[in-house]
Design a protein around this motif. Structure first.
Motif, PDB file in Angstrom:
ATOM      1  N   ASP A  51      61.252-124.396  17.197  1.00 12.57           N
ATOM      2  CA  ASP A  51      62.323-123.426  17.450  1.00 12.57           C
ATOM      3  C   ASP A  51      63.694-124.033  17.138  1.00 12.57           C
ATOM      4  O   ASP A  51      64.571-123.357  16.579  1.00 12.57           O
ATOM      5  N   ASP A  52      63.878-125.317  17.489  1.00 12.31           N
ATOM      6  CA  ASP A  52      65.135-125.989  17.154  1.00 12.31           C
ATOM      7  C   ASP A  52      65.327-126.051  15.642  1.00 12.31           C
ATOM      8  O   ASP A  52      66.441-125.848  15.128  1.00 12.31           O
ATOM      9  N   LEU A  53      64.255-126.348  14.929  1.00 11.59           N
ATOM     10  CA  LEU A  53      64.339-126.384  13.464  1.00 11.59           C
ATOM     11  C   LEU A  53      64.700-125.007  12.910  1.00 11.59           C
ATOM     12  O   LEU A  53      65.506-124.899  11.972  1.00 11.59           O
ATOM     13  N   HIS A  54      64.130-123.962  13.490  1.00 13.59           N
ATOM     14  CA  HIS A  54      64.430-122.606  13.056  1.00 13.59           C
ATOM     15  C   HIS A  54      65.926-122.312  13.214  1.00 13.59           C
ATOM     16  O   HIS A  54      66.581-121.812  12.286  1.00 13.59           O
ATOM     17  N   HIS A  55      66.493-122.643  14.355  1.00 14.33           N
ATOM     18  CA  HIS A  55      67.910-122.386  14.596  1.00 14.33           C
ATOM     19  C   HIS A  55      68.791-123.239  13.677  1.00 14.33           C
ATOM     20  O   HIS A  55      69.814-122.751  13.152  1.00 14.33           O
ATOM     21  N   SER A  56      68.413-124.503  13.467  1.00 10.81           N
ATOM     22  CA  SER A  56      69.209-125.366  12.584  1.00 10.81           C
ATOM     23  C   SER A  56      69.211-124.837  11.159  1.00 10.81           C
ATOM     24  O   SER A  56      70.240-124.860  10.474  1.00 10.81           O
ATOM     25  N   MET A  57      68.072-124.339  10.703  1.00  7.93           N
ATOM     26  CA  MET A  57      67.989-123.795   9.353  1.00  7.93           C
ATOM     27  C   MET A  57      68.857-122.539   9.217  1.00  7.93           C
ATOM     28  O   MET A  57      69.555-122.349   8.218  1.00  7.93           O
ATOM     29  N   LEU A  58      68.840-121.673  10.250  1.00 10.76           N
ATOM     30  CA  LEU A  58      69.670-120.471  10.203  1.00 10.76           C
ATOM     31  C   LEU A  58      71.151-120.815  10.193  1.00 10.76           C
ATOM     32  O   LEU A  58      71.942-120.197   9.458  1.00 10.76           O
ATOM     33  N   GLU A  59      71.565-121.796  10.988  1.00  6.00           N
ATOM     34  CA  GLU A  59      72.961-122.207  10.988  1.00  6.00           C
ATOM     35  C   GLU A  59      73.372-122.737   9.623  1.00  6.00           C
ATOM     36  O   GLU A  59      74.495-122.484   9.148  1.00  6.00           O
ATOM     37  N   HIS A  60      72.479-123.437   8.972  1.00  7.96           N
ATOM     38  CA  HIS A  60      72.794-124.010   7.669  1.00  7.96           C
ATOM     39  C   HIS A  60      72.972-122.911   6.617  1.00  7.96           C
ATOM     40  O   HIS A  60      73.934-122.949   5.835  1.00  7.96           O
ATOM     41  N   VAL A  61      72.062-121.941   6.593  1.00  9.80           N
ATOM     42  CA  VAL A  61      72.145-120.910   5.552  1.00  9.80           C
ATOM     43  C   VAL A  61      73.300-119.938   5.823  1.00  9.80           C
ATOM     44  O   VAL A  61      73.868-119.365   4.893  1.00  9.80           O
ATOM     45  N   ARG A  62      73.652-119.729   7.082  1.00 10.01           N
ATOM     46  CA  ARG A  62      74.742-118.805   7.386  1.00 10.01           C
ATOM     47  C   ARG A  62      76.096-119.355   6.978  1.00 10.01           C
ATOM     48  O   ARG A  62      77.048-118.592   6.812  1.00 10.01           O
ATOM     49  N   GLN A  63      76.174-120.677   6.836  1.00 11.61           N
ATOM     50  CA  GLN A  63      77.417-121.247   6.327  1.00 11.61           C
ATOM     51  C   GLN A  63      77.658-120.864   4.876  1.00 11.61           C
ATOM     52  O   GLN A  63      78.803-120.803   4.429  1.00 11.61           O
ATOM     53  N   SER A  64      76.562-120.606   4.139  1.00 11.90           N
ATOM     54  CA  SER A  64      76.695-120.254   2.724  1.00 11.90           C
ATOM     55  C   SER A  64      76.543-118.764   2.463  1.00 11.90           C
ATOM     56  O   SER A  64      77.134-118.249   1.503  1.00 11.90           O
ATOM     57  N   HIS A  65      75.774-118.049   3.292  1.00 14.89           N
ATOM     58  CA  HIS A  65      75.473-116.648   3.022  1.00 14.89           C
ATOM     59  C   HIS A  65      76.079-115.689   4.052  1.00 14.89           C
ATOM     60  O   HIS A  65      75.796-114.493   3.998  1.00 14.89           O
ATOM     61  N   GLY A  66      76.854-116.181   4.974  1.00 17.18           N
ATOM     62  CA  GLY A  66      77.507-115.298   5.924  1.00 17.18           C
ATOM     63  C   GLY A  66      76.791-115.271   7.262  1.00 17.18           C
ATOM     64  O   GLY A  66      75.596-115.591   7.362  1.00 17.18           O
ATOM     65  N   PRO A  67      77.504-114.854   8.321  1.00 20.19           N
ATOM     66  CA  PRO A  67      76.907-114.880   9.664  1.00 20.19           C
ATOM     67  C   PRO A  67      75.820-113.841   9.876  1.00 20.19           C
ATOM     68  O   PRO A  67      75.056-113.953  10.836  1.00 20.19           O
ATOM     69  N   GLU A  68      75.722-112.840   9.012  1.00 19.34           N
ATOM     70  CA  GLU A  68      74.709-111.807   9.198  1.00 19.34           C
ATOM     71  C   GLU A  68      73.409-112.130   8.470  1.00 19.34           C
ATOM     72  O   GLU A  68      72.462-111.350   8.526  1.00 19.34           O
ATOM     73  N   ALA A  69      73.370-113.260   7.798  1.00 20.41           N
ATOM     74  CA  ALA A  69      72.168-113.624   7.052  1.00 20.41           C
ATOM     75  C   ALA A  69      71.046-113.989   8.023  1.00 20.41           C
ATOM     76  O   ALA A  69      71.282-114.535   9.103  1.00 20.41           O
ATOM     77  N   GLY A  70      69.853-113.668   7.648  1.00 16.67           N
ATOM     78  CA  GLY A  70      68.685-113.969   8.474  1.00 16.67           C
ATOM     79  C   GLY A  70      67.416-113.956   7.653  1.00 16.67           C
ATOM     80  O   GLY A  70      67.434-113.750   6.431  1.00 16.67           O
ATOM     81  N   LEU A  71      66.317-114.167   8.322  1.00 11.70           N
ATOM     82  CA  LEU A  71      65.024-114.269   7.645  1.00 11.70           C
ATOM     83  C   LEU A  71      64.332-112.927   7.624  1.00 11.70           C
ATOM     84  O   LEU A  71      64.580-112.052   8.457  1.00 11.70           O
ATOM     85  N   SER A  72      63.412-112.791   6.674  1.00 12.92           N
ATOM     86  CA  SER A  72      62.571-111.602   6.631  1.00 12.92           C
ATOM     87  C   SER A  72      61.580-111.644   7.798  1.00 12.92           C
ATOM     88  O   SER A  72      61.405-112.660   8.471  1.00 12.92           O
ATOM     89  N   GLN A  73      60.939-110.505   8.024  1.00 10.40           N
ATOM     90  CA  GLN A  73      59.981-110.419   9.127  1.00 10.40           C
ATOM     91  C   GLN A  73      58.858-111.436   8.941  1.00 10.40           C
ATOM     92  O   GLN A  73      58.432-112.096   9.890  1.00 10.40           O
ATOM     93  N   GLU A  74      58.378-111.576   7.700  1.00  7.04           N
ATOM     94  CA  GLU A  74      57.276-112.506   7.446  1.00  7.04           C
ATOM     95  C   GLU A  74      57.693-113.940   7.729  1.00  7.04           C
ATOM     96  O   GLU A  74      56.963-114.696   8.376  1.00  7.04           O
TER      97      GLU A  74
END
Length: 796
Positions: free
Chosen positions: A384-407
């Motif tokens: 779960d920590d890895l999941h949150h760290s990955m989201l924080e990393h991608v949101r720096q480049s793709h915006g705060p509304e970026a997220g993962l697909s359901q799959e």
């Protein structure tokens, strides 16, 4: 695997069938049954291998670095789809021809002819490189399987020798052996008309899907032929006779230790060494009760892009592709999430922008190159920590509304649940915990890129994950630790972290090195176990000889009662003489008959009040006692009392009694007191467990509860005696860790303090997966209850 001249000649001949072969009717009937069983097994496995080959070719085309390479991959894929329907019929026809030629005499190799002119160099030819490569790969596959086949493969060769009216077949000549199956694959594989690289890839898929399950086919063939009366009593282990009073009636259904009901056979006990457990079917538990689903359409929308429909997973139900299987898993996860939301958990919010797969894998690749930073005393990183760290990393480049697909979100959630279940089975401070943490990013990348991570029965990333986790499993004691294995695992994890970039072959190579170490350690453990078993058998032979000596003395006494002191000498000193004679020479030897006659003479003299002394008997007794290890003065004093009826040396009786009490007898040791313990009769449940124990094969693993918290330790039942009921246990390194009587072990099993480990629950990763599925289905507890008889391990 190059074909010999007579093999090539046979290939030119019309295909032979069992109906046209010159075979006795009974042999033709049996070979027909063998062919039908093998065709049923191989057709399914070959279909899975072709599905996997098609999937791998499609992956190679997607990852091609040039348009030319991509075009070649698609061309090979087209060849495969056009001609794959011809492979299985050709393969099965060739197999039937091999069986039909069972009784043909082997053609001798043609002698080498002398060249007419040694200077005609143009007649010398070399083997084609392509043929050499194929031969090397196929021979290596067959050789590995022949080594893994073990005793069942040798027994099958014996039974085929009976059918052929010839000596037993070795694995290289067995018509349905690993070498024959690989040779047939090469001949049948030519119908696909693919290049060398694709053919070698086919061989690897054949090894993974067919040969890895070959042991099951061999077992079924042995069972079939045994039921048909072909060497029905053939076994590797010697016959173990039943003790007096043992019931021959099977246990009643539902009783502890009773076999399962019809249609639900009892799982087989786990007998392999550490790291050699059988893989369980991940889809079997997932698809239980799931209705058949139609095939997915050719274009499946995934993350906004259309992709080609992948072939079915090797372990998936026929007619149910990977997407449908993974969809069923997502449905279970969604229902579990809704139940948690109803209980007060925060519902998941849909992202404003769904990240493509490349963005997710690139973010994970960045995190993979940076090792997890953890301060001393802080908890380890979770999935779960890895999941949150990955989201924080991608949101720096793709915006705060970026997220993962359901799959992809479901993939991280499933990985988190699986990791939690694995963590419960690993020691908190074991080195494996740090290695599992370092594997989080590569494993997450593998699962995100390939949805079959949770669908395939064998995934390289999961195999390495299991190897790492089992090195620190909670059932391992401190003396089971293997520092060399830890070093090998550290190097394997370092290589995966440094090299993995989407190619699952990195996991395969790393795990292959670990498994080589496991095999080497298993060979060492077998050597150590063999020494312990030989020592235990020696103690058992000694115990049997002592019983025989006591019986011989009692038979010669026949109810007569010599003086008490003489009885003590007969039951100790002379019993030692008889015991050693039975051990060294056996009960049919002249030495034993001589000692037995001396026993009869001793009884006659010591029981008759007026019998004269017998100097010859005294000398015989004195010599025999010295051979056992008695000192000269002790042997002389004992021989004088056993060879005369009068006792005129009362002054030395006390001294001699003290010396005999201080003397250690043959076989007296740490277990002498345990033999005299009197236990109450066994209950019905304990008796059922006792009868179950006497049917177990040597090498069965047990789990013993070691404390009130329920922690268990695994020990291997290496050997037990049908005479003394003594059972020897060793650990994963072949070191002796204890001995139990079968009676005491049955009582422990009835109390739930000892359980048999079965093959379907032997591996840690499989136990964690079953626990994850139980959590998704809403079943309580991370540990499964034992089976109805309380004897078999049923969960983590």
């Amino acid at each position: 695997m190059s074909p010999s001249p007579h093999t090539a000649a046979r290939r030119d001949a019309p295909p032979t069938t069992l109906a046209s072969a010159a075979l006795p009717p009974r042999v033709r009937h049996l070979l027909g049954a063998v062919n039908a069983l093998a065709a049923q097994y191989l057709s399914t496995s070959l279909e899975l291998a072709l599905n996997e080959l098609e999937r791998q070719l499609f992956k190679q085309a997607e990852r091609a670095r040039s348009s030319q390479h991509q075009a070649e991959c698609f061309a090979e894929l087209q060849y495969l789809r056009q001609h794959r329907a011809d492979l299985i019929p050709r393969y099965l026809a060739a197999l039937e021809a091999e069986l039909a030629r069972l009784r043909e005499a082997p053609m001798p190799e043609a002698p080498a002819e002398e060249p007419e002119d040694p200077l005609q160099y143009q007649r010398l030819t070399l083997v084609e490189d392509t043929d050499l490569d194929r031969d090397i790969v196929l021979r290596e596959i067959a050789r590995h399987q022949a080594q893994r086949g073990g005793t069942p493969l040798l027994l099958l060769g014996q039974r085929f020798g009976v059918l052929a009216a010839r000596p037993a077949f070795d694995p290289e000549r067995l018509p349905i052996g690993p070498f024959a199956l690989c040779r047939i694959l090469r001949e049948a594989g030519e119908s696909l008309r693919m290049n060398l690289d694709s053919q070698l890839l086919l061989y690897r898929m054949f090894e993974r899907q067919v040969m890895d399950r070959y042991g099951e086919l061999v077992g079924r063939l042995n069972t079939l032929l045994a039921h048909e009366g072909v060497l029905p009593g053939l076994a590797y282990l010697p016959y173990r006779p039943r003790t007096a009073g043992q019931s021959r009636r099977p246990a009643r259904p539902g009783a502890p230790g009773a076999p399962g009901t019809a249609g639900t056979p009892r799982p087989r006990p786990l007998t392999g060494w550490q790291g050699q457990g059988h893989r369980s079917d991940w889809n079997g538990a997932l698809l239980a009760g799931l209705p058949e689903a139609p095939q997915a359409p050719p274009g499946v929308v995934e993350g906004g892009a259309a992709t080609a429909a992948a072939p079915a997973s090797p372990g998936a139900r026929p007619g149910l592709p990977e997407q449908a299987v993974f969809g069923a898993l997502q449905g279970m996860l969604s229902a579990h999430r809704q139940a948690n939301t109803a209980g007060g958990a925060t519902p998941r919010q849909a992202p404003g922008r769904i990240l493509p797969l490349d963005a997710v894998t690139n973010a994970l690749g960045t995190l993979q190159s940076a090792p997890p930073a953890r301060l001393p005393g802080k908890r380890r990183r979770t999935m779960d920590d890895l999941h949150h760290s990955m989201l924080e990393h991608v949101r720096q480049s793709h915006g705060p509304e970026a997220g993962l697909s359901q799959e992809h979100s479901d993939t991280f959630e499933l990985l988190g649940m699986l990791y939690r279940e694995i963590g419960r089975e690993v020691h908190r401070n074991a080195p494996a915990q740090d290695l599992l943490e370092r594997l989080q990013v590569p494993v997450a990348r593998a699962a995100v890129q390939d949805r079959s991570f949770f669908v395939r029965d064998q995934h390289p990333a999961r195999e390495l994950l299991n190897s790492v986790a089992e090195s620190g499993a909670t059932w391992l004691a401190d003396d089971d630790a293997d520092p060399q294995l830890v070093q090998r695992l550290e190097r394997a994890v370092d290589r995966v972290v440094e090299e993995y970039d989407g190619d699952e072959a990195v996991f395969e190579r790393a795990n292959r090195e670990v498994q080589e170490h496991h095999r080497a350690q298993a060979r060492k453990a077998e050597v150590g176990e063999r020494r312990q078993v030989e020592a235990a058998r020696g103690r058992d032979r000694l115990e049997t000889a002592k019983h025989r000596a006591a019986e011989a003395i009692a038979a010669r006494l026949g109810g007569r009662k010599p003086p008490q002191f003489v009885q003590a000498l007969l039951g100790q000193a002379w019993a030692d003489v008889l015991t050693l004679t039975a051990l060294r020479h056996g009960e049919d030897s002249p030495e034993w008959r001589e000692r037995d006659e001396a026993t009869s003479r001793i009884v006659e003299i010591t029981c008759a009040p007026d019998a004269p002394a017998d100097p010859a008997l005294a000398g015989q007794i004195d010599t025999a006692l010295r051979q056992v290890g008695y000192h000269a003065d002790e042997a002389s004093a004992i021989s004088r009392r056993l060879s005369r009826s009068e006792d005129d040396e009362t002054t030395s009786r006390t001294e001699l009694t003290a010396k005999l009490k201080a003397r250690t007898r043959l076989g007296e040791g740490e277990q002498a007191e345990a033999r005299g313990a009197h236990l109450p009769p066994r209950s019905d449940g304990e008796q059922a467990c006792y009868e179950r124990l006497r049917t177990l094969p040597f090498g069965t693993w047990f789990e013993f509860v070691s404390n009130q918290q329920g922690d268990v330790r695994r020990q291997r039942l290496s050997w037990y005696s049908p005479v003394t009921d003594n059972a020897l246990f060793v650990n994963a390194r072949g070191h002796k860790v204890g001995e139990h009587s079968l009676d005491a072990l049955a009582r422990l099993m009835a109390q739930g303090q000892a359980r048999i480990v079965t093959e379907d629950r032997g591996r840690l990763i499989d136990r964690a997966w079953h626990a994850t599925l139980r959590t998704l289905r809403g079943l309580a507890g991370g540990r499964a209850a034992p089976s109805a008889d309380g004897t078999e391990v049923g969960g983590a």
